[in-house]
Design a protein around this motif. Sequence first.
Motif, PDB file in Angstrom:
ATOM      1  N   PHE A   1     -45.417  20.307 -35.891  1.00  0.00           N
ATOM      2  CA  PHE A   1     -44.683  19.601 -36.935  1.00  0.00           C
ATOM      3  C   PHE A   1     -43.604  18.653 -36.397  1.00  0.00           C
ATOM      4  N   PRO A   2     -42.775  19.079 -35.440  1.00  0.00           N
ATOM      5  CA  PRO A   2     -41.740  18.153 -34.965  1.00  0.00           C
ATOM      6  C   PRO A   2     -42.322  16.850 -34.428  1.00  0.00           C
ATOM      7  N   ALA A   3     -43.407  16.950 -33.674  1.00  0.00           N
ATOM      8  CA  ALA A   3     -43.993  15.728 -33.123  1.00  0.00           C
ATOM      9  C   ALA A   3     -44.603  14.880 -34.229  1.00  0.00           C
ATOM     10  N   LEU A   4     -45.239  15.540 -35.192  1.00  0.00           N
ATOM     11  CA  LEU A   4     -45.825  14.787 -36.309  1.00  0.00           C
ATOM     12  C   LEU A   4     -44.729  14.061 -37.072  1.00  0.00           C
ATOM     13  N   ALA A   5     -43.612  14.754 -37.301  1.00  0.00           N
ATOM     14  CA  ALA A   5     -42.500  14.137 -38.021  1.00  0.00           C
ATOM     15  C   ALA A   5     -41.961  12.949 -37.234  1.00  0.00           C
ATOM     16  N   SER A   6     -41.815  13.118 -35.920  1.00  0.00           N
ATOM     17  CA  SER A   6     -41.310  12.015 -35.095  1.00  0.00           C
ATOM     18  C   SER A   6     -42.179  10.791 -35.259  1.00  0.00           C
TER      19      SER A   6
ATOM     20  N   VAL B   1     -34.079   7.173 -44.652  1.00  0.00           N
ATOM     21  CA  VAL B   1     -34.991   7.970 -43.813  1.00  0.00           C
ATOM     22  C   VAL B   1     -34.328   8.252 -42.471  1.00  0.00           C
ATOM     23  N   PHE B   2     -33.690   7.224 -41.934  1.00  0.00           N
ATOM     24  CA  PHE B   2     -33.054   7.367 -40.622  1.00  0.00           C
ATOM     25  C   PHE B   2     -32.012   8.481 -40.629  1.00  0.00           C
TER      26      PHE B   2
ATOM     27  N   GLN C   1     -32.939  11.847 -38.527  1.00  0.00           N
ATOM     28  CA  GLN C   1     -32.554  11.311 -37.232  1.00  0.00           C
ATOM     29  C   GLN C   1     -32.956  12.223 -36.077  1.00  0.00           C
ATOM     30  N   ARG C   2     -32.843  13.536 -36.332  1.00  0.00           N
ATOM     31  CA  ARG C   2     -33.161  14.520 -35.302  1.00  0.00           C
ATOM     32  C   ARG C   2     -34.578  14.297 -34.758  1.00  0.00           C
ATOM     33  N   TYR C   3     -35.525  14.101 -35.674  1.00  0.00           N
ATOM     34  CA  TYR C   3     -36.915  13.938 -35.255  1.00  0.00           C
ATOM     35  C   TYR C   3     -37.122  12.597 -34.578  1.00  0.00           C
ATOM     36  N   LEU C   4     -36.387  11.590 -35.062  1.00  0.00           N
ATOM     37  CA  LEU C   4     -36.521  10.265 -34.471  1.00  0.00           C
ATOM     38  C   LEU C   4     -36.080  10.308 -33.006  1.00  0.00           C
TER      39      LEU C   4
ATOM     40  N   ARG D   1     -35.967  12.907 -31.056  1.00  0.00           N
ATOM     41  CA  ARG D   1     -36.924  13.697 -30.285  1.00  0.00           C
ATOM     42  C   ARG D   1     -38.155  12.859 -29.940  1.00  0.00           C
ATOM     43  N   GLY D   2     -38.602  12.084 -30.940  1.00  0.00           N
ATOM     44  CA  GLY D   2     -39.777  11.256 -30.708  1.00  0.00           C
ATOM     45  C   GLY D   2     -39.512  10.186 -29.659  1.00  0.00           C
ATOM     46  N   LEU D   3     -38.334   9.580 -29.723  1.00  0.00           N
ATOM     47  CA  LEU D   3     -37.971   8.554 -28.740  1.00  0.00           C
ATOM     48  C   LEU D   3     -38.007   9.132 -27.339  1.00  0.00           C
ATOM     49  N   LEU D   4     -37.448  10.335 -27.209  1.00  0.00           N
ATOM     50  CA  LEU D   4     -37.374  10.944 -25.886  1.00  0.00           C
ATOM     51  C   LEU D   4     -38.766  11.252 -25.368  1.00  0.00           C
ATOM     52  N   ALA D   5     -39.652  11.680 -26.285  1.00  0.00           N
ATOM     53  CA  ALA D   5     -40.998  12.025 -25.843  1.00  0.00           C
ATOM     54  C   ALA D   5     -41.853  10.784 -25.641  1.00  0.00           C
ATOM     55  N   GLY D   6     -41.503   9.714 -26.371  1.00  0.00           N
ATOM     56  CA  GLY D   6     -42.395   8.569 -26.413  1.00  0.00           C
ATOM     57  C   GLY D   6     -42.208   7.571 -25.284  1.00  0.00           C
ATOM     58  N   SER D   7     -41.043   7.572 -24.668  1.00  0.00           N
ATOM     59  CA  SER D   7     -40.856   6.598 -23.607  1.00  0.00           C
ATOM     60  C   SER D   7     -41.604   7.078 -22.373  1.00  0.00           C
ATOM     61  N   VAL D   8     -42.483   6.259 -21.886  1.00  0.00           N
ATOM     62  CA  VAL D   8     -43.357   6.650 -20.773  1.00  0.00           C
ATOM     63  C   VAL D   8     -42.517   6.979 -19.553  1.00  0.00           C
ATOM     64  N   LYS D   9     -42.745   8.168 -19.034  1.00  0.00           N
ATOM     65  CA  LYS D   9     -41.919   8.569 -17.888  1.00  0.00           C
ATOM     66  C   LYS D   9     -42.507   8.016 -16.590  1.00  0.00           C
TER      67      LYS D   9
END
Lengths: 413, 382, 363
Positions: free
Chosen positions: B297-302, B364-365, B369-372, B374-382
């Motif tokens: 769910f957290p990733a889906l929300a992000s 929405v923001f 915001q919490r999910y956003l 989290r998504g940003l942190l996961a989404g930026s290619v490491k």
Amino acid sequence: MFADNPALLGLATIVIGVGACLGYFFFSNVVLDKIIFPASGPNAGRNINRANMVRPWLFLFPALFALLLYLAYPVFETLRLSLTDRDQGGAFVGFANYSQMMAEPKFWEAVRNNMLWLIVVPAVSTAFGLLVAQLTDRIRWGNLAKSLIFMPMAISFVGASVIFKLIYDTRPEDQNQIGILNAVWLKFDGGIGSVLMLQVLPSMLLIGFIVIVASVAWSFARGIIAKGEDKSVWLLPLRLLVAGGALWLIWVSVGSLIGLWIGELPYGEAQTWLTVPMWNNFFLMVVLIWIQTGFAMVILSAALRGIPEETVEAAIIDGANPFQIFFKIKVPQIMGTIVVVWTTITLTVLKVFDIVFAMTNGQWETQVLANYMYDKLFRANDWGVGSASAIVIMLLVTPILVWNVYNARKEMR
Amino acid sequence: MATIAGKKSGLVWAVHISVVFLVLLWLFPTIGLFVSSFRTADQISSSGWWAALFESEQNEVYRAADPDDNRVADGDMFVVTGNIFEGEPREIRAWGISSRNVSAFQPGETAEMKDGENVTLDADGNYVWRGNDKQLSGRGQRIFITATVPPEFTFDNYRTILFSGSGQDNMAKAFFNTLTVTIPATIIPIVVAAFAAYALAWMEFPGRALLIAAVVGLLVVPLQLALIPLLRLHLGIGIGKGYLGVWLAHTAFGMPLAVYLLRNYMVGLPRDIIENAKVDGATDFQIFTRIILPLSFPALASFAIFQFLWTWNDLLVAKVFLIDATGSTTVMTNQIVELLGTRGGNWEILATAAFVSIAVPLAVFFAMQRYLVRGLLAGSVK
Amino acid sequence: MTSLSLKDVSKSYGEVEVLRNIDLEIEQGELIVFVGPSGCGKSTLLRMIAGLEKITGGTLEIDDVVVNDVPPAQRGIAMVFQSYALYPHMTVYDNMAFALRLAHKSKEEIDTAVKSAAETLQLTQYLDRLPKALSGGQRQRVAIGRSIVRDPKVFLFDEPLSNLDAALRVATRIEIAQLKESMPESTMIYVTHDQVEAMTLASRIVVLHGGNVEQFGAPLDLYERPANTFVAQFIGSPAMNLITAEVTATGNVTSVKMADGGHADVPIASRDGDIADAVKLGVRPEDLTVTDSDDYLVSAEVEIVEALGETTVLYFKSQNGGEALIAKLPGIHKIDKGTTIRLTAVPEKLHLFDSEGRSFLYR
């Protein structure tokens, strides 16, 4: 009547679209397990194994289809189109579109502006993001501050353009200025305060910038001359490129530094900011910086929190001051994240279209590649040159693409 | 850090002040828009929005009542009395009777004119105008006042933008169009990408690593490249410009990020749980719907927030794939750009329209915001 | 009745062979423990029985049916994972009911099964909680309960106690032993690297090492009659001492002498050909006693003394490059480090291993 109401239409789509997706996944699995490879009878075991070999592709199919048709295929199709001419019925014309594009001053203006954007926006956004991340790290209302600075992320480029157009607004001389920038500008009268704020301060910033660029350029260029450095062949073009770019930047900066002191500043006159050549680019960049700083801050803030506390404490005991801790202990440890933030913003910059489109539409020497391409495509209806400029954007993205794929593969091993 | 001995408090103050400054700098533009959307056209063009927040001093001109109708005999003189404010009263700071000196008198003072004619004005706007027959005739005496005006705001702009106004100013239709684009374009990619992400994360098949690398590569392909070929394709197969086309385009353009984000998240779920479900007798489909989806769910929300913001705020995709010559399917971003062209000076319309369009993403923001993050942190290619 | 049998089972990942020719016959009602150092393949073997890893060679039978290609859920097994693998988004009740629901059991049936399992494991009052609201021990019990409700033919435990702290580990170990008592018909296979768990729980132990079964037998058999030096040293703590010796006489009683002058007559049969061979004499630290007589096993210099109260552990200096020696004496002994003492042991407690490490008993 049903089709007329957009809300109902949207609702129907959601139900049908999502239902179709789920239905596809569910029934394709049922068909696979019950009909093609039934998990009963003499071959039950083998059938189950076979079904499990097919199933991943069932799960992947819609996504793969979308990716291939909407992202992979267009890359090649655009490349093909850039070599053809629409007016000649799509005949192959070689590099004619490219040479036509190269001959246009507007294209070179777009390239020059894009280079400026590529340097200024990622650098400033990352720097501000890092600054805010560090400052808010230890204060109690830091999360609130971060959330407010992060907020522009949610605002569309178009919305932001309206917001900043209001800031840059100009009224005739005899009226009250309603744009904050002009209102502030009119407070400067050429006195000592103005000289400090508008000449001395910018000069110092420019000199600082020149020093940083020069040191970066030197660290890259040194590798060409010095012994003992990694002299692999593929690094040489990179070094030359960076050094060349840096020289150009220094040239531009020195030029503006001189201009700052010999030019007469038009004190007391309201300015139409978006029409001042060269400077208007920066006024447009401010919009993107305003939006992207929050992004940089969020990611860098998480990275700063990830630094082991012990390294900072060890540095304190070793006698480092806060600045030394920041630049010598913290920044080196999050260098990888800084590079990620930088490249991500670079990608955003390369695709920036809405801001320029909404604020100046490329007039007054503010053209950028993405808007140039849109112009060619939908105003001039020249698909050949439009595609050629799209390919130029793709070429600029390619190094980042290669680097990302390389890193992702390395990480998976 | 705060517990460390011998730390200077001056630095702490500097930090606080810098952060306050930066936050204000970042908030200022948005507040300007927000405040402007509550002001009338006149207010906006006569003063900067920052002035609207405070009481302001305003110079105004009034006329005493028409003496021919209202004068009352008082001995051999005539008197006209009344109140200069017909609607809301103002607090008068100073007043005058000549445009050359509009603040010659304090409230309560009497202005003496030639031949005994005089005017007395009180702070509440009551005046007494006294003079002889000849003097009190013709038009009413002009009275200049300097008054403090409290901040004044109006909802009229929103009424115009949302409920009435000419077709061009009214955003209601564009608002619904935007919703129609956004919601399917957010939900459909999530469903499609989630299945693909599960396959890439937890199913064994040849070529998996290659596919993941391909997704990472497609993550950065500029969508500018897709415009011409896909528009040709859509026109060729009869979809043309319209909602279907824009949904498909948004679904596909969001796909790399969706697959990448969701796969990264799913691959981090504990292997034991998935194997236990297998031992419990769940098929891949059941594992996906009953275990993976709820846990992701957290990733889906992000991703949902990303895709929502991106589709809501998009201009380019809508212009290319959706909006045809009739303009009946225009979205808010496009309408605002058109307003910028046609009504560049009408800030009350522009500001309100822009604020209507950014209000939903802002809500929405702040809500998610919490999910956003989290998504940003996961989404930026490491 | 045979519950589970592995015939010539092997497993390889590409070129790498992680399990070789495993043959095991497990009877119904047994509690079998797979034990071995990490990387020995014990978890892989368990996961092959569960069906989570493909079997690359040989056959696996459960209740005399070959199940090599049968998916996990249809093998009649249940598994308790090391991390418990509770579904974090489901209540305790739903966790236990999940498998039964997937099998389309009736509501009443599910309810009865879950309630009775919860009763057995004292989980009744926690049925509505989410896993995150439970303590480590409770989560462990839910994981066990989840397997009980499925009423499997074989229970599989993958290091179920390794996430618990020391005290809870002992308590849960005893609970598992009691659980086994209450279900004498069920077969259980239990993987651990902890030999205490293996010794206390198992009816038979499989010692795995480097992909091979080193020995398969009852716990005390393994302790008293280890098949080779690996098992000898793996079972028992501190590990068995192995002293290099030379065979001086063969027959029903084998005589050996050590380099430092010690000697022993071991009541283990040897062949004529063994004479003058280099062998290892095995003696457990707890079997060694201090002696003054000339009839001693070894004499060595004490290097470290650990006085634990109930026992005293002596570490001796290794001699002429030989093996270090440990003795565990009951009670308190006042021995200074640096003194040289002589040690001996009852001949029945001695073990003999040939140069390849195999026990003389199993040749």
